[in-house]
Design a protein around this motif. Structure first.
Motif, mmCIF file in Angstrom:
data_model
loop_
_atom_site.group_PDB
_atom_site.id
_atom_site.type_symbol
_atom_site.label_atom_id
_atom_site.label_comp_id
_atom_site.label_asym_id
_atom_site.label_seq_id
_atom_site.Cartn_x
_atom_site.Cartn_y
_atom_site.Cartn_z
ATOM 1 N N ILE A 297 0.851 -1.204 0.000
ATOM 2 C CA ILE A 297 0.000 0.000 0.000
ATOM 3 C C ILE A 297 0.881 1.246 0.000
ATOM 4 C CG2 ILE A 297 -1.613 1.364 1.414
ATOM 5 C CD1 ILE A 297 -2.878 -1.291 2.312
ATOM 6 N N ALA A 298 1.898 1.250 0.873
ATOM 7 C CA ALA A 298 2.764 2.437 0.999
ATOM 8 C C ALA A 298 3.500 2.725 -0.308
ATOM 9 C CB ALA A 298 3.764 2.239 2.145
ATOM 10 N N THR A 299 4.054 1.696 -0.933
ATOM 11 C CA THR A 299 4.817 1.957 -2.167
ATOM 12 C C THR A 299 3.875 2.374 -3.296
ATOM 13 O OG1 THR A 299 4.831 -0.431 -2.527
ATOM 14 C CG2 THR A 299 6.875 0.527 -1.769
ATOM 15 N N ALA A 300 2.694 1.753 -3.375
ATOM 16 C CA ALA A 300 1.744 2.124 -4.440
ATOM 17 C C ALA A 300 1.290 3.577 -4.260
ATOM 18 C CB ALA A 300 0.540 1.182 -4.427
ATOM 19 N N LEU A 301 1.040 3.991 -3.027
ATOM 20 C CA LEU A 301 0.601 5.371 -2.773
ATOM 21 C C LEU A 301 1.739 6.360 -3.072
ATOM 22 C CD1 LEU A 301 -1.662 7.240 -1.756
ATOM 23 C CD2 LEU A 301 -0.811 6.877 0.563
ATOM 24 N N ALA A 302 2.960 5.990 -2.674
ATOM 25 C CA ALA A 302 4.116 6.865 -2.959
ATOM 26 C C ALA A 302 4.304 7.015 -4.470
ATOM 27 C CB ALA A 302 5.376 6.303 -2.307
ATOM 28 N N GLU A 303 4.067 5.919 -5.209
ATOM 29 C CA GLU A 303 4.200 5.990 -6.679
ATOM 30 C C GLU A 303 3.131 6.903 -7.278
ATOM 31 O OE1 GLU A 303 4.284 1.923 -8.065
ATOM 32 O OE2 GLU A 303 6.151 1.581 -6.955
ATOM 33 N N LYS A 304 1.918 6.830 -6.736
ATOM 34 C CA LYS A 304 0.841 7.716 -7.222
ATOM 35 C C LYS A 304 1.256 9.172 -7.031
ATOM 36 C CE LYS A 304 -3.036 7.206 -8.407
ATOM 37 N NZ LYS A 304 -3.520 7.074 -9.801
ATOM 38 N N ALA A 305 1.758 9.477 -5.820
ATOM 39 C CA ALA A 305 2.155 10.854 -5.527
ATOM 40 C C ALA A 305 3.325 11.275 -6.426
ATOM 41 C CB ALA A 305 2.531 10.985 -4.053
ATOM 42 N N ALA A 307 4.005 10.470 -9.335
ATOM 43 C CA ALA A 307 3.614 10.687 -10.735
ATOM 44 C C ALA A 307 2.625 11.849 -10.877
ATOM 45 C CB ALA A 307 2.979 9.401 -11.274
ATOM 46 N N ASP A 308 2.256 12.469 -9.767
ATOM 47 C CA ASP A 308 1.220 13.503 -9.790
ATOM 48 C C ASP A 308 1.851 14.895 -9.855
ATOM 49 O OD1 ASP A 308 -1.911 13.809 -9.003
ATOM 50 O OD2 ASP A 308 -0.705 15.476 -8.225
ATOM 51 N N GLU A 309 1.344 15.725 -10.769
ATOM 52 C CA GLU A 309 1.918 17.050 -11.012
ATOM 53 C C GLU A 309 1.963 17.920 -9.739
ATOM 54 O OE1 GLU A 309 4.154 19.112 -13.210
ATOM 55 O OE2 GLU A 309 3.371 17.193 -13.914
ATOM 56 N N TYR A 310 0.910 17.837 -8.912
ATOM 57 C CA TYR A 310 0.844 18.631 -7.677
ATOM 58 C C TYR A 310 2.042 18.315 -6.777
ATOM 59 C CZ TYR A 310 -0.995 20.216 -3.142
ATOM 60 O OH TYR A 310 -1.158 20.818 -1.932
ATOM 61 N N PHE A 311 2.327 17.033 -6.602
ATOM 62 C CA PHE A 311 3.432 16.617 -5.724
ATOM 63 C C PHE A 311 4.782 16.913 -6.382
ATOM 64 C CE2 PHE A 311 -0.185 14.527 -3.976
ATOM 65 C CZ PHE A 311 0.065 14.424 -2.622
ATOM 66 N N ILE A 312 4.835 16.763 -7.722
ATOM 67 C CA ILE A 312 6.098 17.016 -8.431
ATOM 68 C C ILE A 312 6.465 18.495 -8.298
ATOM 69 C CG2 ILE A 312 7.212 17.045 -10.710
ATOM 70 C CD1 ILE A 312 5.386 14.608 -11.431
ATOM 71 N N GLN A 313 5.473 19.356 -8.583
ATOM 72 C CA GLN A 313 5.740 20.813 -8.546
ATOM 73 C C GLN A 313 6.197 21.284 -7.172
ATOM 74 O OE1 GLN A 313 2.239 22.953 -9.716
ATOM 75 N NE2 GLN A 313 2.585 22.562 -11.900
ATOM 76 N N ARG A 314 5.604 20.721 -6.132
ATOM 77 C CA ARG A 314 5.934 21.158 -4.761
ATOM 78 C C ARG A 314 7.097 20.361 -4.175
ATOM 79 N NH1 ARG A 314 1.068 21.992 -6.078
ATOM 80 N NH2 ARG A 314 -0.118 23.820 -5.395
ATOM 81 N N ARG A 315 7.649 19.477 -4.940
ATOM 82 C CA ARG A 315 8.793 18.643 -4.528
ATOM 83 C C ARG A 315 8.503 17.935 -3.188
ATOM 84 N NH1 ARG A 315 14.319 21.646 -5.301
ATOM 85 N NH2 ARG A 315 13.379 23.427 -4.281
ATOM 86 N N LEU A 316 7.405 17.194 -3.200
ATOM 87 C CA LEU A 316 6.963 16.471 -1.997
ATOM 88 C C LEU A 316 7.313 14.986 -2.142
ATOM 89 C CD1 LEU A 316 3.398 18.088 -1.797
ATOM 90 C CD2 LEU A 316 5.340 18.623 -0.305
ATOM 91 N N PHE A 317 8.113 14.483 -1.240
ATOM 92 C CA PHE A 317 8.565 13.086 -1.263
ATOM 93 C C PHE A 317 8.282 12.436 0.088
ATOM 94 C CE2 PHE A 317 11.353 15.635 -3.955
ATOM 95 C CZ PHE A 317 11.305 14.947 -5.164
ATOM 96 N N PRO A 318 8.270 11.095 0.151
ATOM 97 C CA PRO A 318 8.126 10.452 1.466
ATOM 98 C C PRO A 318 9.237 10.908 2.402
ATOM 99 C CG PRO A 318 7.795 8.833 -0.264
ATOM 100 C CD PRO A 318 8.280 10.095 -0.946
ATOM 101 N N ASN A 319 8.850 11.231 3.638
ATOM 102 C CA ASN A 319 9.849 11.612 4.643
ATOM 103 C C ASN A 319 10.124 10.431 5.571
ATOM 104 O OD1 ASN A 319 7.884 11.660 6.825
ATOM 105 N ND2 ASN A 319 7.099 13.560 5.906
ATOM 106 N N VAL A 320 10.875 10.685 6.621
ATOM 107 C CA VAL A 320 11.329 9.607 7.512
ATOM 108 C C VAL A 320 10.153 8.849 8.149
ATOM 109 C CG1 VAL A 320 11.491 11.060 9.599
ATOM 110 C CG2 VAL A 320 13.090 9.154 9.285
ATOM 111 N N ASP A 321 9.010 9.537 8.312
ATOM 112 C CA ASP A 321 7.883 8.902 8.999
ATOM 113 C C ASP A 321 7.115 7.914 8.122
ATOM 114 O OD1 ASP A 321 8.206 10.060 11.488
ATOM 115 O OD2 ASP A 321 7.153 11.884 10.921
ATOM 116 N N TYR A 322 7.254 8.044 6.812
ATOM 117 C CA TYR A 322 6.415 7.261 5.890
ATOM 118 C C TYR A 322 6.742 5.766 5.970
ATOM 119 C CZ TYR A 322 3.757 6.463 1.567
ATOM 120 O OH TYR A 322 2.848 6.021 0.626
#
Ligand code: ACO
Length: 383
Positions: A297-305, A307-322
């Motif tokens: 679930i975690a890897t599939a959700l991280a992959e969705k994010a 590939a998503d323009e909103y997350f790409i533009q804001r440079r949002l990646f999984p952090n230490v808590d994920y």
């Protein structure tokens, strides 16, 4: 200034408030080191106690120095009888971070060095004892709230092994101990994060190191900071199965505007290097245990994010808590114990920052007044 005031919208982002020698974060490149040593190497090769020595002294210990600190921390992981009684009297459904905050504060009443805020050596002794106490309180509470007997820490174990032994009441196995050890190493220190800053503000008033750690715990508890690991797990549980990731993402994130917990970071605008290490551990451990659901679930959700323009533009990646949520769930920890375990790791970080801040100048920023202009006071009877 728009919908939020200056301090809220700025959040002190980019403001330098101290010189530090314990850790270097390169948020643009996604790199982290403690006192010059790359985090990846430390997470794979160093014992948590070695990192404690490094953070306390600025240098890696030799074998004798390491063994001395290991013993000191192991001996400190035994709860005073008063703290055991206090824990037994608390409501069973209390949040473990609130319990930890309360019990650490109470512990300070029984530590003879606690009220010596300007004595460097006394502070150091308290910090080392707190490393053991925070682990012991977390594990004891996990057992007490379930009606189980408290297990005493062993003098011959490392803190990672002791945590496994006193939480699960079993001989610590190499796989679990090594995963916990890497987790503790990865989360031991992270510069002027919110909880460490809180600890520094407290110390800069001349207050004591127990108060600084209590303040650190209270700050870490929030979901924008350390509380995100428990929240990430709740989110994975809500998603329930890897087949639901796409629809959950569309409904909750894209349409509902919900934040993905465990994604985004104030400093990292490239992948958080700790997340990749924890992902590897979570992958290996979940394979070994044959429980792949949370990892998938975690890897599939991280992959969705990703590939998503909103997350790409804001440079949002999984952090230490994920991925730490996936790792700690695989180890059999209840999700509300994830943030207390974060506190076990970070106590040394708060402690070394408190020691460094000792005797420093009061930290006191200023607000920009946007309230009413001067006006006459109207007596109560006339209002
Ligand atoms: N999901 C969706 N969007 C997000 C997320 C997220 N997890 N995180 C940030 N954003 C968006 C914000 O909505 C904002 O968009 P906008 O520019 O259109 O308004 C933009 O990215 C920047 O976010 P801010 O909140 O302004 O960034 P800030 O640096 O203040 O916050 C934080 C960082 C709190 C970590 C944020 O990313 C977040 O809430 N993440 C989820 C909680 C989390 O994982 N916290 C743990 C952080 S690591 C740690 O403390 C140990």
């Amino acid at each position: 200034m728009g919908r939020r005031n200056m301090a809220e919208s700025g959040g002190l982002a980019g403001t330098e408030v101290a010189e530090i020698s314990t850790c270097l974060i390169d948020g643009e490149q996604g790199r982290l080191s403690y006192a010059g040593y790359d985090i990846e190497t430390l997470a794979e090769q160093a014992q948590f106690e070695e990192v404690c020595c490094l953070l306390l002294n600025g240098e890696l210990p030799n074998a004798a120095q390491l063994e001395a600190l290991r013993q000191e921390i192991a001996q400190s992981a035994v709860l005073p009888a008063e703290i055991r009684s206090l824990l037994a009297a608390l409501p069973q459904d209390a949040d473990p971070m609130a319990v930890l905050r309360t019990a650490v504060s109470a512990y300070g009443l029984y530590d003879e060095d606690a009220e010596l805020p300007l004595d460097r050596e006394a502070m150091r002794r308290v910090v080392i004892r707190l490393c053991g106490q925070v682990a012991a309180i977390t594990a004891a509470w996990a057992r007490i709230r379930n009606g189980q007997a408290v297990v005493a820490a062993r003098a011959d174990l490392t803190l990672a092994a002791n945590f496994v032994a006193i939480l699960f009441d079993r001989e610590p196995d190499a796989t679990t101990t090594s995963a916990i050890n890497s987790y503790l190493v990865l989360l031991a220190e992270h510069g002027l994060n919110a909880s460490t800053f809180a600890a520094r503000v407290i110390t800069a008033t001349g207050s004591d190191v127990v108060s600084a750690v209590v303040g650190g715990i209270g700050t870490l508890k929030g979901p924008a900071h350390g509380g995100a690991n428990s929240e990430a797990m709740r989110m994975f549980q809500e998603i329930g199965a890897v087949e639901n990731v796409d629809s959950w993402f569309e409904r909750e994130v894209k349409q509902g505007g919900r934040r993905i917990m465990g994604i985004g970071h104030r400093v990292y605008k490239a992948p958080d290097p700790r997340a990749a290490i924890l992902q590897r551990h979570a992958d290996a451990l979940s394979r070994q245990l044959g429980e792949r659901r949370w990892y998938e679930i975690a890897t599939a959700l991280a992959e969705k994010a990703a590939a998503d323009e909103y997350f790409i533009q804001r440079r949002l990646f999984p952090n230490v808590d994920y991925y730490s949520a996936v790792l700690l769930a695989s180890l059999g920890l209840a999700s509300d114990l994830f943030t207390p375990l974060f506190a076990v790791a970070r106590t040394i970080g708060w402690g070394v920052h408190a020691i460094a801040q000792r005797g420093g100048r009061l930290i006191r920023p200023k607000g920009r007044y946007v309230g009413p202009a001067p006006r006459p006071f109207i007596p109560l009877a006339e209002r």
